[in-house]
Scaffold this motif. Structure first.
Motif, PDB file in Angstrom:
ATOM      1  N   PHE A  79     -94.474  83.113  67.775  1.00 52.58           N
ATOM      2  CA  PHE A  79     -95.035  84.246  67.026  1.00 52.58           C
ATOM      3  C   PHE A  79     -94.873  85.534  67.821  1.00 52.58           C
ATOM      4  O   PHE A  79     -95.771  86.360  67.894  1.00 52.58           O
ATOM      5  CB  PHE A  79     -96.515  83.983  66.716  1.00 52.58           C
ATOM      6  N   GLU A  80     -93.704  85.703  68.425  1.00 57.19           N
ATOM      7  CA  GLU A  80     -93.436  86.891  69.238  1.00 57.19           C
ATOM      8  C   GLU A  80     -93.728  88.170  68.469  1.00 57.19           C
ATOM      9  O   GLU A  80     -94.257  89.140  69.023  1.00 57.19           O
ATOM     10  CB  GLU A  80     -91.974  86.873  69.696  1.00 57.19           C
ATOM     11  N   THR A  81     -93.390  88.206  67.188  1.00 55.08           N
ATOM     12  CA  THR A  81     -93.543  89.430  66.399  1.00 55.08           C
ATOM     13  C   THR A  81     -94.996  89.713  66.006  1.00 55.08           C
ATOM     14  O   THR A  81     -95.257  90.718  65.347  1.00 55.08           O
ATOM     15  CB  THR A  81     -92.679  89.364  65.131  1.00 55.08           C
ATOM     16  N   ASN A  82     -95.931  88.836  66.387  1.00 59.76           N
ATOM     17  CA  ASN A  82     -97.349  89.128  66.141  1.00 59.76           C
ATOM     18  C   ASN A  82     -97.784  90.383  66.888  1.00 59.76           C
ATOM     19  O   ASN A  82     -98.696  91.093  66.466  1.00 59.76           O
ATOM     20  CB  ASN A  82     -98.231  87.957  66.584  1.00 59.76           C
ATOM     21  N   VAL A  83     -97.134  90.631  68.016  1.00 60.03           N
ATOM     22  CA  VAL A  83     -97.482  91.799  68.841  1.00 60.03           C
ATOM     23  C   VAL A  83     -96.198  92.518  69.221  1.00 60.03           C
ATOM     24  O   VAL A  83     -95.320  91.942  69.858  1.00 60.03           O
ATOM     25  CB  VAL A  83     -98.235  91.385  70.124  1.00 60.03           C
ATOM     26  N   GLY A  84     -96.067  93.755  68.785  1.00 62.26           N
ATOM     27  CA  GLY A  84     -94.931  94.564  69.232  1.00 62.26           C
ATOM     28  C   GLY A  84     -93.642  94.331  68.483  1.00 62.26           C
ATOM     29  O   GLY A  84     -92.568  94.685  68.993  1.00 62.26           O
ATOM     30  N   ALA A  85     -93.715  93.736  67.286  1.00 58.93           N
ATOM     31  CA  ALA A  85     -92.513  93.516  66.467  1.00 58.93           C
ATOM     32  C   ALA A  85     -91.439  92.807  67.284  1.00 58.93           C
ATOM     33  O   ALA A  85     -91.627  91.661  67.672  1.00 58.93           O
ATOM     34  CB  ALA A  85     -92.011  94.832  65.889  1.00 58.93           C
ATOM     35  N   GLY A  86     -90.341  93.492  67.581  1.00 56.25           N
ATOM     36  CA  GLY A  86     -89.248  92.848  68.301  1.00 56.25           C
ATOM     37  C   GLY A  86     -89.346  92.924  69.805  1.00 56.25           C
ATOM     38  O   GLY A  86     -88.476  92.410  70.520  1.00 56.25           O
ATOM     39  N   LYS A 116    -104.005  91.906  67.448  1.00 54.44           N
ATOM     40  CA  LYS A 116    -102.923  91.874  68.432  1.00 54.44           C
ATOM     41  C   LYS A 116    -103.454  91.737  69.856  1.00 54.44           C
ATOM     42  O   LYS A 116    -102.942  90.926  70.644  1.00 54.44           O
ATOM     43  CB  LYS A 116    -102.072  93.145  68.303  1.00 54.44           C
ATOM     44  N   ILE A 117    -104.471  92.526  70.215  1.00 60.09           N
ATOM     45  CA  ILE A 117    -105.006  92.416  71.577  1.00 60.09           C
ATOM     46  C   ILE A 117    -105.673  91.056  71.771  1.00 60.09           C
ATOM     47  O   ILE A 117    -105.617  90.466  72.857  1.00 60.09           O
ATOM     48  CB  ILE A 117    -105.991  93.577  71.901  1.00 60.09           C
ATOM     49  N   LEU A 118    -106.275  90.519  70.688  1.00 55.63           N
ATOM     50  CA  LEU A 118    -106.874  89.186  70.772  1.00 55.63           C
ATOM     51  C   LEU A 118    -105.811  88.142  71.091  1.00 55.63           C
ATOM     52  O   LEU A 118    -106.037  87.243  71.931  1.00 55.63           O
ATOM     53  CB  LEU A 118    -107.564  88.842  69.448  1.00 55.63           C
ATOM     54  N   ILE A 119    -104.654  88.246  70.458  1.00 55.08           N
ATOM     55  CA  ILE A 119    -103.568  87.282  70.716  1.00 55.08           C
ATOM     56  C   ILE A 119    -103.099  87.377  72.159  1.00 55.08           C
ATOM     57  O   ILE A 119    -102.882  86.354  72.834  1.00 55.08           O
ATOM     58  CB  ILE A 119    -102.403  87.514  69.732  1.00 55.08           C
TER      59      ILE A 119
END
Length: 812
Positions: free
Chosen positions: A602-609, A679-682
């Motif tokens: 789930f890389e795109t969960n934070v910061g898109a690409g 996002k910060i939680l992830i």
């Protein structure tokens, strides 16, 4: 002399028989030929049907007789026009057949002896007609009834050949006959006391091999409807290729384990004479085919992957077998008395259990017989009642040179394990020519394709994608796949296929891969979208290296991840809801990923690409500890506050962000701070901390009226209503010579998100456009944090992040 055998499809009709005549004619000027033929395609089945119907006193056997007659007379009319003798001879043979079937009808039974006589008519009819077709075409051909030469015992259905008498008869006949072409029926023989017999499954191949060995033929050619023996069953493994050369032993192993191009008994007569076998395609005679001979070494130690389906495992176990001589002997004697063939054997070194593989159809009979034979031990609880497991198949790797290469079995098992193919039993002979495993029948397609990919396709890995969500990001993702497919295959050995696409209205599946040029039309014409059915289709297809790609913002879709992971289907998602849900659900998904060997990315969960999560994972894996995180994680909010000015009001900038694809479909998710909190939680969780979304302090900058709206239209109206509120924020920033940023922070176990006025000397000040930035303070990065910065929103970069996760799976 050369012996050629043509199978049922090769002589299915007049058109095909003309191809046979042409193939034989091309060789007849070089040497004498013996041509062995099978029954016309489908005729043996009709004979079996007719005999069964007759024995059941069902008069419909007459219909089968009529069909057989019509089939042969039609061929005669095309092959030997103007020659009524051939048709008359055939009608005479049909009359004899009808007499036998009438007898079965009157008696209400069919003996094994009568069955052999009836089933032999297929070859008798075809061989005479084909011999006359050669003559009509101007060739010097002679018909010879195989029953006059091949002599057997009276084991009807699969007679044993008397080779001494047979070889002498064959030699005597061909020493006196000088016809360039001799046409003979396969499959049939006569017993030494004059009864008609058959040679069993693959009997026509066997007839040809017997003749080739007796005549010391230069070569035995088996002509069929495929280009030789394949590295795997081409109907299941589409990438399978013909095997150029293979040894006798390897061919026997492959044919024993289900390679139906050749039957095991065929090899034995010619093996002792070292006569090569050539398997060719009647319909592609110029294709190279497969040559079987004594020495067939090659670079690849694996020659083929094959399987036998409809297998049952029978297990006999108990302490009463340990150290007791004769237990195995008793078991196999029981099976022998019941005429049950044992295909697979494995036994624990402790002698506590013996496991055998037999055909599913024999399983119930085997259990009854075994339990009866060991009734005393079972009653005394020294041996457990026989355990039977059905619905299995055997998959085997075959190769003469596997013994000279280390690690093949390890690669086989790990390849199957990565695709969640459970191995129920393993057997490997001391010769290491064959490594066999028993697996569930539902996994056979996945297993064969996975192993073929591993051992024959230069390690090219096929990834099968099931994509849900084809909006802005989804469309870009599909475009990127289409653009990069060739590059990935040539350079990374990854073959990407999109098997399914779905949106909120429709879904479309194609097991062979969706044409990405036409995907929009195919999806528009697809069946009604159904999330449960989508999952069921994925499970039913059971393809190797399956990846479920979620490109939605749907909570309902996120709740299905566990079901996919439990099926060893990898999950790639840009949907933040699952990883920001209750910690128990987040950790549960990670646990399922490990348990079933299915990546959950789930890389795109934070910061898109941006490679934020991947970098963080490497930090943690290498033993570093994260103490503090500072970040601007919303590309949409950064775009909004970078463009918000006295000349561009807040409402219009938010609208533009949506048009650009920077915000969620519901922009309130971004502006409320909920998206940033997720996002910060992830990141906090990926850093190893246990935290819930409720633990994050969210200092929202939106007025209460804006937060209370229930649809986008009302939300945008509220932004206009409270324009003064947003202009006041802008004025405060100007007064402080600062820029407005929505910042997420984690420090000392606490987290918060909210607007901050960023001074010029701060790393966040010059963050432009839709960029994101993350600062990680760790044991190793103390004074100067690890900084990651770049575009953090937009359909193209988000799609590229999803694509990168898919490629990561391909590189595992």
């Amino acid at each position: 002399m050369n012996v050629l055998k043509f199978g049922g499809t090769s002589v299915a009709n007049a058109q095909n028989i003309q191809k046979v005549i042409e193939i034989v004619a091309n060789q007849s000027h070089q040497e004498r030929l013996v041509v062995v033929v099978s029954a016309f395609s489908g005729v043996t089945d009709l004979l079996l049907l007719a005999s069964n119907k007759a024995a059941q006193k069902d008069r419909s056997y007459k219909t089968a007789i009529s069909d057989i007659e019509t089939k042969h007379l039609t061929a005669i009319a095309e092959l030997t026009p103007g020659n009524p003798a051939v048709a008359d001879h055939t009608r005479g043979q049909i009359g004899q057949l009808e007499t036998l079937l009438d007898g079965c009808f009157l008696l209400g039974e069919r003996s094994e002896r009568t069955a052999d006589a009836i089933l032999g008519f297929g070859e008798l009819l075809s061989s005479y007609i084909i011999a006359q077709a050669f003559v009509h075409a101007g060739h010097q051909a002679q018909y010879k009834d195989s029953r006059e030469l091949i002599k057997t015992d009276n084991r009807f259905g699969k007679a044993n050949v008397d080779f001494e008498l047979t070889n002498q008869r064959i030699a005597d006949y061909f020493s006196q006959d000088n016809h360039p072409i001799t046409v003979m029926p396969g499959f049939i023989a006569d017993s030494t006391d004059g009864h008609h017999t058959t040679l069993g499954r693959g009997g026509s191949d066997y007839t040809a091999a017997i003749l080739a060995a007796a005549l010391n033929a230069r070569q035995l050619e088996i002509w069929t409807d495929v280009n030789g023996m394949f590295t795997a069953n081409p109907k299941i493994v589409k990438q399978a290729t013909p095997i150029t050369t293979i040894s006798y032993q390897e061919a026997m192993e492959l044919s024993h384990f289900g390679a139906k191009v050749l039957y095991p008994p065929t090899i034995q007569p010619v093996l002792s004479k070292n006569i090569p076998i050539l398997i060719k395609n009647t319909f592609e005679p110029d294709a190279e085919g497969t040559t079987i001979h004594a020495d067939a070494n090659g670079e690849n130690p694996i020659k083929g992957i094959t399987h036998i389906d409809k297998i049952a495992l029978v297990t006999l176990e108990g302490s009463g077998m340990v150290g007791v001589a004769g237990s195995s002997k008793r078991l196999f004697e029981v099976l022998s008395h019941e005429s049950i063939n044992v295909i697979f054997i494995t036994q624990a070194s402790s002698e506590h259990s013996i496991c055998i593989g037999i055909l599913d159809a024999d399983a119930d009979n085997a259990k009854r017989a075994i339990d009866h034979a060991f009734a005393t031990e079972i009653a005394q609880n020294r041996i457990e009642p026989c355990l039977v497991e059905k619905g299995l198949c055997i998959v085997a790797l075959v190769g003469e040179n596997m013994k000279n290469h280390q690690g093949i079995s390890g690669r086989m098992f790990s390849t199957l394990g990565k695709n969640n193919v459970n191995i129920r039993a393993i057997a490997q002979g001391a010769s290491e020519r064959n490594i066999s495993v028993v697996i569930a029948e539902r996994d056979v397609k996945k297993a064969l394709n996975t192993l073929h990919e591993r051992f024959f396709e230069d390690n090219t890995k096929q990834l099968n994608l099931f994509v849900m969500g084809v909006g802005n990001v989804g469309e870009k993702f599909i475009d990127q796949i289409q653009q990069q497919r060739k590059f990935l295959k040539e350079n990374l050995k990854i073959n990407l296929r999109v098997i399914a696409l779905a949106n909120s209205r429709t879904m479309h599946f194609d097991e062979d891969g969706i044409s990405l040029k036409d995907w929009k039309t195919l999806l528009a014409d697809g069946e009604k979208a159904d999330m449960a059915q989508f999952l069921e289709n994925v499970k039913t297809l059971n393809l190797r290296n399956s990846i479920f790609v979620d490109i939605t913002a749907s909570e309902t879709v996120s709740l299905t991840y566990a079901h996919y992971l439990e099926e060893s289907v990898a999950v790639v998602t840009c949907n933040k809801i699952a990883c920001a849900s209750a910690y128990e659900n987040y950790s549960g998904l990670k646990s399922l990923s490990r348990k079933y060997g299915a990546p959950f990315l789930f890389e795109t969960n934070v910061g898109a690409g941006l490679p934020i999560i991947d970098t963080l994972k490497h930090l943690i894996a290498s033993g570093d500890n994260v103490h503090k995180i500072q970040a601007v994680l919303s590309g949409s909010l950064n775009f909004i506050f970078n463009n918000f000015s006295y000349t561009h009001n807040f409402h219009d900038v938010v609208k533009e962000a949506g048009v650009q694809g920077f915000t969620e479909p519901d922009p309130k998710i971004d502006l409320s701070g909920v998206d940033v909190a997720r996002k910060i939680l992830i990141l906090i969780r990926e850093s190893g901390y246990h935290m819930e979304i409720e633990d994050i302090e969210n200092n929202s900058f939106l007025p209460a009226d804006c937060m209370q709206t229930t649809n986008n239209d009302d939300f945008f109206k509220s932004l206009t209503t409270h324009a003064a509120h947003f202009e006041q924020l802008l004025a405060q920033a100007k007064a402080k010579d600062s820029r407005i940023k929505f910042v997420a922070e984690f420090d000392n176990g606490k987290a918060k998100v909210g607007l901050q006025f960023i001074a010029k000397d701060h790393p966040f000040y010059n963050l432009e456009g839709k960029d994101n930035i993350v600062l990680f303070y760790t044991d190793r990065y103390v004074d100067q944090p690890l900084l990651i910065k770049g575009a953090g929103a937009g359909a193209a970069v988000t799609a590229s992040g999803i694509f990168a996760d898919v490629i990561r799976i391909g590189n595992v």
